[in-house]
Design an enzyme around this catalytic site. Sequence first.
Site, mmCIF file in Angstrom:
data_model
loop_
_atom_site.group_PDB
_atom_site.id
_atom_site.type_symbol
_atom_site.label_atom_id
_atom_site.label_comp_id
_atom_site.label_asym_id
_atom_site.label_seq_id
_atom_site.Cartn_x
_atom_site.Cartn_y
_atom_site.Cartn_z
ATOM 1 C CG HIS A 115 1.146 6.577 5.988
ATOM 2 N ND1 HIS A 115 2.405 6.884 6.461
ATOM 3 C CD2 HIS A 115 1.179 5.263 5.657
ATOM 4 C CE1 HIS A 115 3.166 5.800 6.422
ATOM 5 N NE2 HIS A 115 2.444 4.800 5.939
ATOM 6 N N GLY B 46 0.840 -1.184 0.000
ATOM 7 C CA GLY B 46 0.000 0.000 0.000
ATOM 8 C C GLY B 46 0.876 1.235 0.000
ATOM 9 C CG HIS C 187 0.567 0.461 7.544
ATOM 10 N ND1 HIS C 187 1.608 0.116 8.368
ATOM 11 C CD2 HIS C 187 1.115 1.212 6.549
ATOM 12 C CE1 HIS C 187 2.727 0.639 7.895
ATOM 13 N NE2 HIS C 187 2.449 1.304 6.791
ATOM 14 C CD GLU C 188 -0.435 2.003 3.105
ATOM 15 O OE1 GLU C 188 -0.032 3.183 2.948
ATOM 16 O OE2 GLU C 188 0.353 1.054 3.248
ATOM 17 C CD GLN D 137 3.709 5.608 2.784
ATOM 18 O OE1 GLN D 137 2.682 5.097 2.350
ATOM 19 N NE2 GLN D 137 4.783 4.908 3.144
ATOM 20 C CB CYS E 196 6.252 1.565 6.973
ATOM 21 S SG CYS E 196 5.596 3.108 6.325
ATOM 22 C CG LEU E 197 6.886 1.127 0.791
ATOM 23 C CD1 LEU E 197 6.139 1.568 -0.458
ATOM 24 C CD2 LEU E 197 7.949 0.106 0.458
#
Length: 177
Positions: free
Chosen positions: A145, A46, A141-142, A51, A99-100
Amino acid sequence: MIREVLRMGDPRLWRVSAPVESFGTRELEELLQDMRDTMAAQNGAGLAAPQIGVGLRVVIFGVEANPRYPDAEPVPYTELVNPVLTPLSAETEEGWEGCLSVPGLRGIVPRHARIRYRGFDLQGRPIERDADGFHARVVQHECDHLVGRLYPTRMTDLTKLGYTSVLFPDLDPAGED
Protein backbone atom coordinates in the site's frame (compact mmCIF):
# COMPACT_ATOMS: atom_id res chain seq x y z
CA MET A 1 -11.61 7.41 15.68
CA ILE A 2 -12.82 4.96 13.05
CA ARG A 3 -11.95 6.28 9.60
CA GLU A 4 -13.41 5.46 6.20
CA VAL A 5 -11.35 2.86 4.35
CA LEU A 6 -10.70 3.91 0.75
CA ARG A 7 -11.75 1.40 -1.90
CA MET A 8 -10.01 0.26 -5.04
CA GLY A 9 -10.57 2.89 -7.69
CA ASP A 10 -9.77 5.80 -5.40
CA PRO A 11 -6.66 7.42 -6.93
CA ARG A 12 -5.13 8.03 -3.48
CA LEU A 13 -4.51 4.27 -3.20
CA TRP A 14 -2.15 4.35 -6.22
CA ARG A 15 0.18 7.03 -4.80
CA VAL A 16 3.62 6.43 -3.28
CA SER A 17 3.68 7.44 0.40
CA ALA A 18 6.12 9.88 1.97
CA PRO A 19 8.42 8.88 4.84
CA VAL A 20 7.58 10.01 8.35
CA GLU A 21 10.14 12.62 9.38
CA SER A 22 9.19 13.30 13.02
CA PHE A 23 8.57 10.64 15.65
CA GLY A 24 6.70 10.86 18.94
CA THR A 25 4.41 13.62 17.68
CA ARG A 26 0.79 14.05 18.61
CA GLU A 27 -0.14 13.78 14.92
CA LEU A 28 1.61 10.42 14.53
CA GLU A 29 0.08 9.15 17.77
CA GLU A 30 -3.42 10.20 16.59
CA LEU A 31 -2.86 8.58 13.19
CA LEU A 32 -1.87 5.29 14.83
CA GLN A 33 -4.88 5.42 17.18
CA ASP A 34 -7.21 6.00 14.22
CA MET A 35 -5.57 3.11 12.38
CA ARG A 36 -5.98 0.80 15.41
CA ASP A 37 -9.64 1.78 15.78
CA THR A 38 -10.34 1.35 12.06
CA MET A 39 -8.55 -2.00 11.77
CA ALA A 40 -10.41 -3.35 14.81
CA ALA A 41 -13.79 -2.14 13.53
CA GLN A 42 -13.17 -3.89 10.18
CA ASN A 43 -11.68 -7.13 11.64
CA GLY A 44 -8.54 -6.42 9.62
CA ALA A 45 -5.24 -8.28 9.85
CA GLY A 46 -3.47 -5.05 8.95
CA LEU A 47 -3.96 -1.52 7.73
CA ALA A 48 -1.77 1.01 5.93
CA ALA A 49 -2.10 4.77 6.34
CA PRO A 50 -2.92 5.28 2.62
CA GLN A 51 -6.03 3.15 3.10
CA ILE A 52 -7.48 5.91 5.28
CA GLY A 53 -6.26 8.66 2.98
CA VAL A 54 -2.98 9.49 4.72
CA GLY A 55 0.02 9.36 2.39
CA LEU A 56 2.63 8.39 4.98
CA ARG A 57 4.78 5.25 5.32
CA VAL A 58 2.93 3.78 8.31
CA VAL A 59 1.45 0.29 8.65
CA ILE A 60 -0.04 -1.71 11.47
CA PHE A 61 -0.71 -5.43 11.54
CA GLY A 62 -1.42 -8.26 13.93
CA VAL A 63 -3.67 -11.28 14.25
CA GLU A 64 -4.75 -13.32 17.25
CA ALA A 65 -8.12 -14.78 16.30
CA ASN A 66 -9.73 -13.13 13.30
CA PRO A 67 -13.03 -14.14 11.63
CA ARG A 68 -11.67 -13.03 8.23
CA TYR A 69 -8.69 -15.42 8.57
CA PRO A 70 -9.89 -18.28 10.81
CA ASP A 71 -6.95 -20.60 9.97
CA ALA A 72 -4.16 -18.00 10.19
CA GLU A 73 -1.35 -18.43 12.66
CA PRO A 74 -0.93 -15.54 15.12
CA VAL A 75 1.01 -12.48 13.98
CA PRO A 76 2.40 -10.15 16.68
CA TYR A 77 0.68 -6.77 16.77
CA THR A 78 3.12 -4.25 15.30
CA GLU A 79 3.09 -0.57 14.44
CA LEU A 80 5.76 -0.01 11.81
CA VAL A 81 6.87 3.40 10.55
CA ASN A 82 9.06 3.80 7.45
CA PRO A 83 9.31 0.05 6.82
CA VAL A 84 11.97 -1.58 4.66
CA LEU A 85 11.50 -5.18 3.50
CA THR A 86 14.27 -7.57 2.46
CA PRO A 87 13.54 -11.02 1.00
CA LEU A 88 15.60 -13.71 2.78
CA SER A 89 15.39 -16.16 -0.12
CA ALA A 90 14.15 -16.36 -3.70
CA GLU A 91 11.44 -18.82 -2.60
CA THR A 92 7.86 -17.65 -3.04
CA GLU A 93 4.55 -19.01 -1.79
CA GLU A 94 1.05 -18.53 -3.11
CA GLY A 95 -1.78 -17.82 -0.70
CA TRP A 96 -5.22 -16.28 -0.40
CA GLU A 97 -5.42 -12.58 0.34
CA GLY A 98 -8.21 -10.14 0.93
CA CYS A 99 -8.07 -6.41 1.52
CA LEU A 100 -10.23 -3.88 3.30
CA SER A 101 -9.81 -1.68 0.20
CA VAL A 102 -11.04 -4.49 -2.07
CA PRO A 103 -14.07 -5.64 -0.06
CA GLY A 104 -15.80 -8.91 -0.75
CA LEU A 105 -13.02 -10.42 -2.90
CA ARG A 106 -10.11 -12.80 -2.33
CA GLY A 107 -7.31 -13.83 -4.62
CA ILE A 108 -4.26 -16.09 -4.78
CA VAL A 109 -1.13 -13.93 -4.56
CA PRO A 110 2.53 -14.97 -4.78
CA ARG A 111 4.74 -13.51 -2.02
CA HIS A 112 8.26 -14.01 -0.73
CA ALA A 113 8.24 -16.93 1.69
CA ARG A 114 10.70 -15.36 4.15
CA ILE A 115 11.44 -11.70 4.72
CA ARG A 116 13.19 -9.39 7.15
CA TYR A 117 11.42 -6.16 7.96
CA ARG A 118 12.77 -3.18 9.75
CA GLY A 119 11.49 0.26 10.59
CA PHE A 120 10.58 2.26 13.67
CA ASP A 121 7.89 2.47 16.32
CA LEU A 122 5.95 5.60 17.25
CA GLN A 123 8.86 6.93 19.30
CA GLY A 124 11.48 6.24 16.62
CA ARG A 125 12.92 3.12 18.27
CA PRO A 126 14.15 0.58 15.71
CA ILE A 127 12.19 -2.60 14.99
CA GLU A 128 13.70 -5.53 13.09
CA ARG A 129 12.17 -8.99 12.65
CA ASP A 130 12.35 -11.98 10.38
CA ALA A 131 9.01 -13.41 9.27
CA ASP A 132 7.64 -16.30 7.26
CA GLY A 133 4.23 -17.77 6.48
CA PHE A 134 1.15 -15.64 7.08
CA HIS A 135 3.21 -13.11 9.06
CA ALA A 136 5.45 -12.44 6.02
CA ARG A 137 2.39 -12.28 3.75
CA VAL A 138 0.62 -9.69 5.91
CA VAL A 139 3.69 -7.45 6.15
CA GLN A 140 4.28 -7.55 2.39
CA HIS A 141 0.60 -6.88 1.68
CA GLU A 142 0.50 -3.83 3.96
CA CYS A 143 3.79 -2.42 2.69
CA ASP A 144 2.53 -2.71 -0.89
CA HIS A 145 0.00 0.00 0.00
CA LEU A 146 2.91 2.36 0.68
CA VAL A 147 4.04 2.12 -2.95
CA GLY A 148 0.55 2.36 -4.41
CA ARG A 149 -0.13 -1.35 -5.00
CA LEU A 150 -3.16 -3.47 -4.23
CA TYR A 151 -2.98 -7.26 -4.19
CA PRO A 152 -4.82 -7.80 -7.51
CA THR A 153 -1.86 -6.15 -9.28
CA ARG A 154 0.39 -8.91 -7.89
CA MET A 155 -1.83 -11.78 -9.02
CA THR A 156 -0.56 -13.97 -11.84
CA ASP A 157 -3.84 -15.79 -12.53
CA LEU A 158 -7.05 -13.78 -12.38
CA THR A 159 -9.14 -16.97 -12.51
CA LYS A 160 -8.09 -17.27 -8.84
CA LEU A 161 -9.85 -14.02 -7.91
CA GLY A 162 -13.38 -14.33 -6.61
CA TYR A 163 -16.01 -13.30 -4.15
CA THR A 164 -15.27 -14.39 -0.61
CA SER A 165 -18.88 -15.59 -0.17
CA VAL A 166 -18.49 -17.95 -3.16
CA LEU A 167 -14.93 -19.13 -2.45
CA PHE A 168 -15.44 -19.57 1.31
CA PRO A 169 -19.18 -20.03 1.93
CA ASP A 170 -18.58 -21.24 5.51
CA LEU A 171 -16.64 -18.09 6.50
CA ASP A 172 -18.36 -16.17 9.27
CA PRO A 173 -20.47 -13.46 7.51
CA ALA A 174 -19.22 -11.00 10.15
CA GLY A 175 -15.78 -11.74 8.75
CA GLU A 176 -16.73 -10.76 5.20
CA ASP A 177 -14.25 -8.31 3.70
